[in-house]
Design a protein around this motif. Sequence first.
Motif, short mmCIF file in Angstrom:
data_model
loop_
_atom_site.label_atom_id
_atom_site.label_comp_id
_atom_site.label_asym_id
_atom_site.label_seq_id
_atom_site.Cartn_x
_atom_site.Cartn_y
_atom_site.Cartn_z
N LEU A 113 0.83 -1.20 0.00
CA LEU A 113 0.00 0.00 0.00
C LEU A 113 0.87 1.25 0.00
O LEU A 113 1.88 1.30 0.72
CB LEU A 113 -0.88 0.06 1.25
N VAL A 114 0.47 2.24 -0.77
CA VAL A 114 1.04 3.58 -0.66
C VAL A 114 -0.12 4.55 -0.45
O VAL A 114 -1.03 4.63 -1.29
CB VAL A 114 1.85 3.98 -1.89
N ILE A 115 -0.09 5.27 0.65
CA ILE A 115 -1.15 6.20 1.01
C ILE A 115 -0.60 7.62 0.87
O ILE A 115 0.35 8.00 1.57
CB ILE A 115 -1.63 5.97 2.45
N VAL A 116 -1.19 8.41 -0.03
CA VAL A 116 -0.67 9.73 -0.35
C VAL A 116 -1.66 10.80 0.12
O VAL A 116 -2.77 10.91 -0.40
CB VAL A 116 -0.43 9.87 -1.87
N ASN A 117 -1.25 11.56 1.13
CA ASN A 117 -2.09 12.64 1.67
C ASN A 117 -3.52 12.18 1.93
O ASN A 117 -4.50 12.73 1.41
CB ASN A 117 -2.08 13.86 0.73
N SER A 118 -3.62 11.17 2.76
CA SER A 118 -4.93 10.56 3.05
C SER A 118 -4.87 9.91 4.43
O SER A 118 -3.92 10.09 5.18
CB SER A 118 -5.28 9.53 1.97
#
Length: 257
Positions: A113-118
């Motif tokens: 998983l990559v979570i970007v500004n969330s």
Amino acid sequence: MALTTINGIDVDYADVGKGDVVVLLHGLGSTKKDWDLQIPVLSQKFRVIAPDFRAHGNSERVPKQQGVEVMTEDIFQLLKFLNIKKASFVGFSMGGAVCFNMAYSHPEMVHKLVIVNSGPDFNNAKDSGIDLLAERTKIIKDQGFEALAETISKGMFPDESQQQWRKEFFQRIIDNDEDAYLHTFGSLMKWGLDDKVSEIKHPTLVIASDMDYTSVEYKKAYANKMDNAKLIVVENSRHGIVLDQAEKLNEELLKFL
């Protein structure tokens, strides 16, 4: 790009490159064009799937059938249609919520998983989330949808040098169905995994802009609840990191994926 019927609606998606699969999930009121500066880079090493969420972009407009859970199921069914059994997921803003929900509800589908500004718990915004929804609804009612689009796009890209990005993002927002936008936004503010985020064991990279809407401390707090997550802070970036720090974002994505 291709259009196919998934979960009862027509979903548009890009399918570019070969190799291990990376799914890119865009933000609220936007489209897969959020990833215009990532797809050419990632597709050199991976098979990249970038859909438009329901009621967004070229996917079918379904104003009242919204929510993180139903969007998660759309993406899950799309990947099954494409005979993809496992993928890494990269989510920007609302797309990050869908990534978290995918990892929780369909853990077998997720590699990384990559979570970007969330984050995993928009409902924890509580009063601030309600206030934000009320504020945006009031802008639409009093000034029109274009005024909201202008407010959001200027907040993301305020610098003079970012004028073209601001113009393009403004256009993506006003292309939305107003009812669908508000239903989607409202459902997002009610959604959250809360402490269930600690049950997500997949390798996770949390990327936080130093000037994002939500604080670095918020992102650090939920990353600390996860056994296999790490946080990277990108400086001189606002919410729209996919554009304003695209080179740095691409570097971190390639390193982690």
